[in-house]
Design a protein around this motif. Structure first.
Motif, PDB file in Angstrom:
ATOM      1  N   SER A  53       0.830  -1.200   0.000  1.00 24.00           N
ATOM      2  CA  SER A  53       0.000   0.000   0.000  1.00 24.00           C
ATOM      3  C   SER A  53       0.867   1.253   0.000  1.00 24.00           C
ATOM      4  O   SER A  53       1.753   1.407   0.853  1.00 24.00           O
ATOM      5  N   GLU A  79      -1.825  -1.145  -3.857  1.00 23.73           N
ATOM      6  CA  GLU A  79      -2.832  -0.100  -3.636  1.00 23.73           C
ATOM      7  C   GLU A  79      -2.174   1.269  -3.700  1.00 23.73           C
ATOM      8  O   GLU A  79      -1.111   1.490  -3.107  1.00 23.73           O
ATOM      9  N   ARG A 102      -5.529  -1.704  -6.752  1.00 27.04           N
ATOM     10  CA  ARG A 102      -6.597  -0.798  -6.326  1.00 27.04           C
ATOM     11  C   ARG A 102      -6.086   0.642  -6.384  1.00 27.04           C
ATOM     12  O   ARG A 102      -5.086   0.983  -5.730  1.00 27.04           O
TER      13      ARG A 102
END
Length: 393
Positions: A53, A79, A102
């Motif tokens: 992330s 992400e 994402r």
């Protein structure tokens, strides 16, 4: 091993990306990250329990500037969250041969420099299952589509979802190349995408005649709202796409505001609502190339793939058209009128116009399409600015 990397400048960010393993989090402090080299995330293959992330510590407060794309290459479960992307002349984010990525809560606000570029591209072999959600795209005046889904030149990316995004203020008008979203190109238009575009808001998207340009097969466009946007959702190439429960609202004044324009085989358009539009609300167009009822005529040439393919077996049902300048139109383009289509149970309200207008006789089956009083129609719920984008709930 799970780690947290806190960074405050572009060099630290690039170094952290090089070191971070799946499951790690890179947190960007507030500030400007200015760089003219790509941030390359390569070969980071995580899982649904080990996501790499890259996040703003405070949403919208970390700005990526310069000519520096975030390039996600041959990776999975990555992400990108909460960044303010003000990249010049380049894509802000490139997904290249990557899956389960994402992209969420970001603001894509390019610096207008007169060059041609896109904001987000999904390319490469094996791309798919990516999610683009709750981002803001715009304003954009420079040429180039905002979001591109291509693939590897033969197969478009598959099973991606684009939802709850806010696309806005795309202009000035150009003939071609300033779409909000483009799904494919003519050369890959016979490949299946299974991509879903849903619950997005498009406002003042005036860049070109195609707001969403579908150039691949078996995608779904549903539950989107289009406000005062000069253009149409277009099935330009490909077959078997589904368009339903979309809402188009115009002001009745701005020119070129439309609903749908379709080519190709086996499209389904149902339960859409169109109001105060100044272009065709629903155009089942004619074609200048007949691909045949199976839609796969051997090996079409590149020139044939670029043409407007004759429409076969479109199903256009239960749509509502209120106070639009043109309602349901069959076959503007010549020489091939739509074939074997069903146009049924649509409601056309207001304006002194027929429910269906045929430029040339078409063998479409038209069943119980009605004229009605617009005052009796209730507008469906539409998405608003508070429903979509980085700051939505």
């Amino acid at each position: 091993m799970t780690s947290i990397y806190r960074v405050s400048n572009s060099d630290e960010l690039a170094a952290a990306i090089g070191r971070a393993e799946p499951g790690s989090t890179i947190l960007l402090a507030d500030g400007v990250y200015d760089r003219n080299e790509d941030y390359i995330i390569k070969g980071k293959a995580g899982s649904d329990t080990a996501i790499l992330s890259i996040r703003a510590e405070n949403k919208g407060k970390a700005s990526i500037v310069g000519e520096s794309s975030i390039h996600i290459l041959n990776s999975a479960y990555v992400e990108i969250w909460g960044l303010h992307l003000q990249v010049e002349r380049r894509e802000s984010i490139i997904l290249d041969g990557s899956r389960h990525v994402r992209i969420a809560r970001n603001r894509f606000e390019p610096r207008q420099v007169g060059a041609e570029y896109s904001l987000l591209s999904v390319v490469g072999s094996g791309s798919g299952w990516n999610r683009i959600e709750r981002n803001e795209f715009g304003p954009k005046a420079d040429p180039g589509p905002l979001v591109i889904f291509d693939g590897d030149g033969e197969q478009i990316s598959q099973h991606d979802v684009i939802e709850y995004n806010y696309f806005h203020h795309i202009s000035p008008r150009v003939v071609n190349g300033l779409e909000a979203i483009r799904l494919g190109l003519s050369g890959i238009s016979l490949s299946n995408g299974y991509i879903t575009i849903q619950h997005n808001l498009f406002e003042e998207c005036d860049g070109e005649p195609e707001i969403i340009s579908v150039k691949s097969c078996y995608n779904t466009i549903r539950y989107n709202t289009f406000l005062n946007s000069a253009g149409q959702v277009t099935a330009r190439h490909g077959h078997g796409n589904r368009f339903h429960h979309n809402v188009f609202i115009g002001d009745g004044v701005k020119e070129e505001m439309g609903g749908f324009r379709i080519y190709g085989n086996d499209h389904h358009l149902f339960d859409n609502y169109m109001e105060n539009l100044t272009l065709d609300a629903l155009l089942i167009d004619g074609g200048n190339y007949d691909g045949g009822p199976d839609g796969y005529p051997g090996s079409p040439t590149q020139e044939e793939l670029r043409k407007h393919w004759r429409v076969y077996r479109a199903h256009v049902t239960n749509n509502t058209i209120v106070n639009c300048r043109h309602g349901i139109t069959l076959g503007k383009r010549i020489p091939y009128a739509p074939e074997q289509c069903v146009v049924a149970y649509n409601l056309v309200c207001g304006k002194d116009q027929p429910a269906i207008y045929e430029y040339r006789p078409s063998p479409a089956v038209c069943i119980n399409n009605q004229k009605a009083d617009a005052e009796a129609i209730r507008r469906p719920a539409i998405l608003t600015r508070t429903d979509v984008g980085p700051d939505s709930d």
